[in-house]
Design a protein around this motif. Structure first.
Motif, PDB file in Angstrom:
ATOM      1  N   LYS A   1       1.951  -2.942   8.529  1.00 24.87           N
ATOM      2  CA  LYS A   1       2.995  -2.088   7.952  1.00 24.87           C
ATOM      3  C   LYS A   1       3.247  -2.416   6.484  1.00 24.87           C
ATOM      4  CE  LYS A   1       7.889  -0.870   8.524  1.00 24.87           C
ATOM      5  NZ  LYS A   1       8.251  -1.175   7.117  1.00 24.87           N
ATOM      6  N   PHE A   2       3.162  -3.698   6.142  1.00 24.21           N
ATOM      7  CA  PHE A   2       3.498  -4.121   4.781  1.00 24.21           C
ATOM      8  C   PHE A   2       2.297  -4.145   3.846  1.00 24.21           C
ATOM      9  CE2 PHE A   2       6.760  -6.160   7.485  1.00 24.21           C
ATOM     10  CZ  PHE A   2       7.876  -5.521   6.950  1.00 24.21           C
ATOM     11  N   ARG A   3       1.159  -3.669   4.304  1.00 26.79           N
ATOM     12  CA  ARG A   3       0.008  -3.560   3.416  1.00 26.79           C
ATOM     13  C   ARG A   3       0.128  -2.298   2.581  1.00 26.79           C
ATOM     14  NH1 ARG A   3      -2.638  -7.958   2.378  1.00 26.79           N
ATOM     15  NH2 ARG A   3      -4.589  -6.864   1.984  1.00 26.79           N
ATOM     16  N   GLU A   4      -0.126  -2.425   1.292  1.00 29.41           N
ATOM     17  CA  GLU A   4      -0.048  -1.302   0.369  1.00 29.41           C
ATOM     18  C   GLU A   4      -1.228  -1.364  -0.600  1.00 29.41           C
ATOM     19  OE1 GLU A   4       2.043   1.074   0.603  1.00 29.41           O
ATOM     20  OE2 GLU A   4       3.565   0.234   1.954  1.00 29.41           O
ATOM     21  N   THR A   5      -1.452  -0.279  -1.306  1.00 31.42           N
ATOM     22  CA  THR A   5      -2.461  -0.251  -2.368  1.00 31.42           C
ATOM     23  C   THR A   5      -1.790   0.144  -3.672  1.00 31.42           C
ATOM     24  OG1 THR A   5      -3.020   2.062  -1.883  1.00 31.42           O
ATOM     25  CG2 THR A   5      -4.343   0.354  -0.804  1.00 31.42           C
ATOM     26  N   THR A   6      -2.291  -0.388  -4.748  1.00 30.42           N
ATOM     27  CA  THR A   6      -1.796  -0.014  -6.066  1.00 30.42           C
ATOM     28  C   THR A   6      -2.911  -0.206  -7.074  1.00 30.42           C
ATOM     29  OG1 THR A   6       0.069  -0.279  -7.608  1.00 30.42           O
ATOM     30  CG2 THR A   6      -0.969  -2.288  -6.791  1.00 30.42           C
ATOM     31  N   ASN A   7      -2.713   0.303  -8.265  1.00 30.76           N
ATOM     32  CA  ASN A   7      -3.723   0.220  -9.316  1.00 30.76           C
ATOM     33  C   ASN A   7      -3.267  -0.746 -10.394  1.00 30.76           C
ATOM     34  OD1 ASN A   7      -4.764   1.380 -12.169  1.00 30.76           O
ATOM     35  ND2 ASN A   7      -6.294   1.733 -10.576  1.00 30.76           N
ATOM     36  N   ILE A   8      -4.145  -1.675 -10.737  1.00 28.86           N
ATOM     37  CA  ILE A   8      -3.889  -2.608 -11.840  1.00 28.86           C
ATOM     38  C   ILE A   8      -5.036  -2.468 -12.823  1.00 28.86           C
ATOM     39  CG2 ILE A   8      -3.572  -5.010 -12.521  1.00 28.86           C
ATOM     40  CD1 ILE A   8      -2.504  -5.636  -9.826  1.00 28.86           C
ATOM     41  N   GLY A   9      -4.755  -1.898 -13.968  1.00 29.79           N
ATOM     42  CA  GLY A   9      -5.811  -1.630 -14.929  1.00 29.79           C
ATOM     43  C   GLY A   9      -6.774  -0.616 -14.345  1.00 29.79           C
TER      44      GLY A   9
END
Length: 324
Positions: free
Chosen positions: A177-185
């Motif tokens: 549930k607490f896994r997420e994706t995001t973009n860094i650079g």
């Protein structure tokens, strides 16, 4: 405003090769992950995981084929088939991990980020629960042989296995549930987005249900078995007892460092290189457990020549067929 803590370093055992960066918010200036895997430690981890993948798929696949399709159904084969399925599913997800290690960028989207976490946590819970069931089953068989002979059936064993997988699935939902994706650079990362004390709750659940309670249960079963063994003055332990001992010992050797590091991480605000190394080593050991079980079965076979051919049908069948 709600206090939110996002971290990629929960030591989930598919993250141990990545850099330990935190993501407080998408707009915050955060470290950008390095490029492709070039460091010696990273390369070693990739090679190690490739080995786990290959040996795990082949070894557990052989056990699944033999116990599921070639051998007569029994309570013992039901336990070991479930254990092999758990390890096989874990190993089947390793290519996603290996790709993440190499590219240091998660390209598979949010669903697979969560699903990868779910499957890997499911492997941990289902494996230890099956080992507990094997210990309890062996204890009952030795302590109450007449009752066990009349009550131990394949149908009941199958129901127990289904229950184990159901409970393991429920316990695997919170980490996913607490896994997420995001973009860094230019990189996408798959990380843990914990809020408030959720990190502590997840680690507490994992340690309690994935280690402490199973350990105490197995310890009690072993105490009963050893006392029974001494009372009957048997000269040596039986093959099922030896197999069970090796499986359980291997599990705890592989998973104890991971559990310890996870707990130690709760009180750490800064990540040192030594602690990151500890995460890598404990994660590697946890992964290794998924390909070791088939080799234990082969090692316990009677004929050394058959062992060298690794997982020939008669070798593994002779291991599982021993009921005494």
């Amino acid at each position: 405003m709600e206090d939110t803590t996002n971290s990629t370093s929960d030591n989930d055992y598919y993250d141990y090769s990545t850099e330990n960066y935190s993501v407080a918010s998408p707009a915050e200036d955060v470290p950008v992950p390095l490029g492709y895997c070039r460091e010696a430690a990273c390369i070693i981890m990739v090679i190690f995981n490739v080995i786990i993948f290959l040996l795990g798929i082949i070894g557990n696949g052989a056990v699944i084929w033999i116990t599921g399709f070639k051998m007569k159904k029994s309570v013992n084969t039901t336990w070991y088939l479930s254990l092999a399925l758990s390890d096989f599913i874990f190993c089947a997800t390793l290519p996603f991990t290996i790709d993440y290690m190499l590219k240091k960028s998660w390209i598979f989207g949010l669903f697979m980020c969560k699903f990868n976490s779910f499957v890997m946590t499911l492997n941990m819970y289902s494996s230890i629960f099956i080992l507990v069931i094997i210990s309890v089953d062996r204890c009952i068989t030795v302590k109450f042989p007449v009752w066990a002979q009349n009550q131990r059936t394949v149908l009941k064993a199958s129901v127990v296995v289904l229950l184990v997988w159901f409970v393991s699935s429920l316990l695997s939902i919170p980490p996913a549930k607490f896994r997420e994706t995001t973009n860094i650079g230019s990189k996408d990362i798959c990380y843990n987005n914990y809020e408030k004390n959720h990190h502590t709750i997840v680690v507490f659940m994992r340690f309690t249900f994935g280690f402490l309670i199973p350990f105490l249960t197995i310890f009690i079963c072993y105490s009963i078995l050893i006392r029974k063994h001494r009372a009957t003055q048997m000269s040596k332990f039986t093959k099922p007892f030896k197999i069970m001992t090796l499986l359980i010992t291997t599990f705890f050797i592989c998973w104890l460092p991971f559990q310890v590091v996870s707990i130690l991480e709760l009180n750490r605000t800064e990540r040192s290189s030594a602690f990151h190394t500890a995460q890598q080593v404990s994660g590697s050991l946890a992964c290794a457990n998924s390909f070791l079980n088939p080799f234990i079965y082969a090692f316990m076979a009677k004929n050394l020549k058959k062992k060298c051919y690794s997982f020939l049908s008669k070798t593994i069948e002779s291991t599982f067929d021993e009921e005494t």
